[in-house]
Design a protein around this motif. Sequence first.
Motif, PDB file in Angstrom:
ATOM      1  N   THR A   4       0.837  -1.204   0.000  1.00  0.00           N
ATOM      2  CA  THR A   4       0.000   0.000   0.000  1.00  0.00           C
ATOM      3  C   THR A   4       0.872   1.255   0.000  1.00  0.00           C
ATOM      4  OG1 THR A   4      -1.764  -1.152   1.189  1.00  0.00           O
ATOM      5  CG2 THR A   4      -1.806   1.254   1.253  1.00  0.00           C
ATOM      6  N   MET A   5       1.882   1.264   0.864  1.00  0.00           N
ATOM      7  CA  MET A   5       2.765   2.428   0.944  1.00  0.00           C
ATOM      8  C   MET A   5       3.607   2.573  -0.320  1.00  0.00           C
ATOM      9  SD  MET A   5       2.083   4.112   3.540  1.00  0.00           S
ATOM     10  CE  MET A   5       0.961   3.873   4.879  1.00  0.00           C
ATOM     11  N   GLU A  21      -5.025  16.492   1.967  1.00  0.00           N
ATOM     12  CA  GLU A  21      -5.798  16.613   3.204  1.00  0.00           C
ATOM     13  C   GLU A  21      -5.724  15.289   3.971  1.00  0.00           C
ATOM     14  OE1 GLU A  21      -8.722  15.469   5.009  1.00  0.00           O
ATOM     15  OE2 GLU A  21     -10.225  16.896   4.421  1.00  0.00           O
ATOM     16  N   PRO A  22      -5.420  15.313   5.276  1.00  0.00           N
ATOM     17  CA  PRO A  22      -5.175  14.077   6.034  1.00  0.00           C
ATOM     18  C   PRO A  22      -6.307  13.043   5.974  1.00  0.00           C
ATOM     19  CG  PRO A  22      -4.496  15.976   7.318  1.00  0.00           C
ATOM     20  CD  PRO A  22      -5.182  16.503   6.099  1.00  0.00           C
ATOM     21  N   ASP A  23      -7.556  13.466   6.159  1.00  0.00           N
ATOM     22  CA  ASP A  23      -8.660  12.499   6.138  1.00  0.00           C
ATOM     23  C   ASP A  23      -8.826  11.882   4.760  1.00  0.00           C
ATOM     24  OD1 ASP A  23      -9.217  12.813   8.800  1.00  0.00           O
ATOM     25  OD2 ASP A  23     -10.830  14.270   8.482  1.00  0.00           O
ATOM     26  N   ALA A  24      -8.679  12.673   3.737  1.00  0.00           N
ATOM     27  CA  ALA A  24      -8.795  12.162   2.370  1.00  0.00           C
ATOM     28  C   ALA A  24      -7.629  11.238   2.047  1.00  0.00           C
ATOM     29  CB  ALA A  24      -8.852  13.322   1.383  1.00  0.00           C
ATOM     30  N   ALA A  25      -6.441  11.561   2.539  1.00  0.00           N
ATOM     31  CA  ALA A  25      -5.278  10.700   2.316  1.00  0.00           C
ATOM     32  C   ALA A  25      -5.491   9.348   2.993  1.00  0.00           C
ATOM     33  CB  ALA A  25      -4.012  11.365   2.845  1.00  0.00           C
ATOM     34  N   ARG A  26      -6.040   9.370   4.209  1.00  0.00           N
ATOM     35  CA  ARG A  26      -6.296   8.106   4.910  1.00  0.00           C
ATOM     36  C   ARG A  26      -7.316   7.266   4.140  1.00  0.00           C
ATOM     37  NH1 ARG A  26      -6.737   7.359  11.286  1.00  0.00           N
ATOM     38  NH2 ARG A  26      -4.592   7.950  10.914  1.00  0.00           N
ATOM     39  N   ARG A  27      -8.378   7.902   3.670  1.00  0.00           N
ATOM     40  CA  ARG A  27      -9.380   7.170   2.894  1.00  0.00           C
ATOM     41  C   ARG A  27      -8.751   6.576   1.640  1.00  0.00           C
ATOM     42  NH1 ARG A  27     -12.575  11.512   4.481  1.00  0.00           N
ATOM     43  NH2 ARG A  27     -12.262  12.577   2.496  1.00  0.00           N
ATOM     44  N   TRP A  28      -7.880   7.322   0.982  1.00  0.00           N
ATOM     45  CA  TRP A  28      -7.197   6.839  -0.226  1.00  0.00           C
ATOM     46  C   TRP A  28      -6.359   5.606   0.105  1.00  0.00           C
ATOM     47  CZ3 TRP A  28      -2.434   5.829  -2.306  1.00  0.00           C
ATOM     48  CH2 TRP A  28      -2.324   5.825  -3.696  1.00  0.00           C
ATOM     49  N   LEU A  29      -5.582   5.681   1.179  1.00  0.00           N
ATOM     50  CA  LEU A  29      -4.729   4.552   1.574  1.00  0.00           C
ATOM     51  C   LEU A  29      -5.567   3.334   1.972  1.00  0.00           C
ATOM     52  CD1 LEU A  29      -2.055   6.499   3.631  1.00  0.00           C
ATOM     53  CD2 LEU A  29      -1.666   5.299   1.469  1.00  0.00           C
ATOM     54  N   LEU A  30      -6.652   3.557   2.711  1.00  0.00           N
ATOM     55  CA  LEU A  30      -7.510   2.442   3.124  1.00  0.00           C
ATOM     56  C   LEU A  30      -8.166   1.784   1.909  1.00  0.00           C
ATOM     57  CD1 LEU A  30      -9.163   3.950   6.324  1.00  0.00           C
ATOM     58  CD2 LEU A  30      -7.384   2.196   6.222  1.00  0.00           C
ATOM     59  N   ALA A  89      -5.524  -0.349   0.225  1.00  0.00           N
ATOM     60  CA  ALA A  89      -5.282  -1.550   1.023  1.00  0.00           C
ATOM     61  C   ALA A  89      -6.410  -2.566   0.844  1.00  0.00           C
ATOM     62  CB  ALA A  89      -5.141  -1.167   2.504  1.00  0.00           C
ATOM     63  N   ARG A  90      -7.649  -2.085   0.893  1.00  0.00           N
ATOM     64  CA  ARG A  90      -8.792  -2.986   0.728  1.00  0.00           C
ATOM     65  C   ARG A  90      -8.770  -3.639  -0.646  1.00  0.00           C
ATOM     66  NH1 ARG A  90     -13.651  -2.368  -1.452  1.00  0.00           N
ATOM     67  NH2 ARG A  90     -13.430  -0.124  -1.682  1.00  0.00           N
ATOM     68  N   ARG A  91      -8.437  -2.867  -1.670  1.00  0.00           N
ATOM     69  CA  ARG A  91      -8.379  -3.425  -3.029  1.00  0.00           C
ATOM     70  C   ARG A  91      -7.253  -4.444  -3.171  1.00  0.00           C
ATOM     71  NH1 ARG A  91      -9.686   2.084  -6.425  1.00  0.00           N
ATOM     72  NH2 ARG A  91     -11.917   2.099  -5.955  1.00  0.00           N
ATOM     73  N   LEU A  92      -6.152  -4.229  -2.473  1.00  0.00           N
ATOM     74  CA  LEU A  92      -5.065  -5.208  -2.508  1.00  0.00           C
ATOM     75  C   LEU A  92      -5.506  -6.539  -1.895  1.00  0.00           C
ATOM     76  CD1 LEU A  92      -1.985  -2.999  -1.574  1.00  0.00           C
ATOM     77  CD2 LEU A  92      -2.372  -4.195  -3.741  1.00  0.00           C
ATOM     78  N   VAL A  93      -6.283  -6.464  -0.811  1.00  0.00           N
ATOM     79  CA  VAL A  93      -6.810  -7.689  -0.197  1.00  0.00           C
ATOM     80  C   VAL A  93      -7.746  -8.394  -1.175  1.00  0.00           C
ATOM     81  CG1 VAL A  93      -8.260  -8.614   1.660  1.00  0.00           C
ATOM     82  CG2 VAL A  93      -6.550  -6.859   2.167  1.00  0.00           C
ATOM     83  N   ILE A  94      -8.627  -7.650  -1.799  1.00  0.00           N
ATOM     84  CA  ILE A  94      -9.564  -8.231  -2.769  1.00  0.00           C
ATOM     85  C   ILE A  94      -8.796  -8.881  -3.918  1.00  0.00           C
ATOM     86  CG2 ILE A  94     -11.333  -7.673  -4.485  1.00  0.00           C
ATOM     87  CD1 ILE A  94     -12.321  -5.496  -2.476  1.00  0.00           C
TER      88      ILE A  94
END
Length: 174
Positions: A49-50, A63-72, A75-80
């Motif tokens: 992810t990183m 923006e921090p909240d948007a960056a977190r949503r982007w990273l999450l 990550a979720r797509r990598l699991v899928i």
Amino acid sequence: MLRASDEPPAGRAARMTALHADHARAVLRLLLLLTRDQRQTAEDLLQETMLRAWRHLDAVPTEPDAARRWLLTVARRLVIDGVRLRRGRPTEVHLVDMTWVPAGDDTTGAALASHAIRRALGRLSPAQRALLSEVYLVGRSPKEVAGRLGVPVGTVKSRTHHALRALRTGLEAA
């Protein structure tokens, strides 16, 4: 306005360091949840992810909240993607013999395995049990445990190795 690709390499590195510091824990928690607490897999997915964030730093919101949503989301797509990949591949052969682990409906086997694990844990020193609990049950990193105990990270890794070896020996005896 300066785009991330127009930033000097030091600025990109600083931004990536800040992204990791601010969001890695939250991403790892999600990955542990999605991988059913398979720590090694979750850490590998966090690293991927990183890496994707580094490769596509222009796309990561500032923006921090948007960056977190982007990273999450990444990550979720990598699991899928990992689940889809495993469905299309033959079953892997495991090098560790897991035949002694009972099936979900084998209550006698489960009781015996549970008893064997309790006995093996009982043979460990209190310090070894506490260390294994911190690392594997609570999920703290060796660095965090080292900070809590006031010892070097290498010492925590060495003690963890010895505690696991003692646990294996206790399980083999059981």
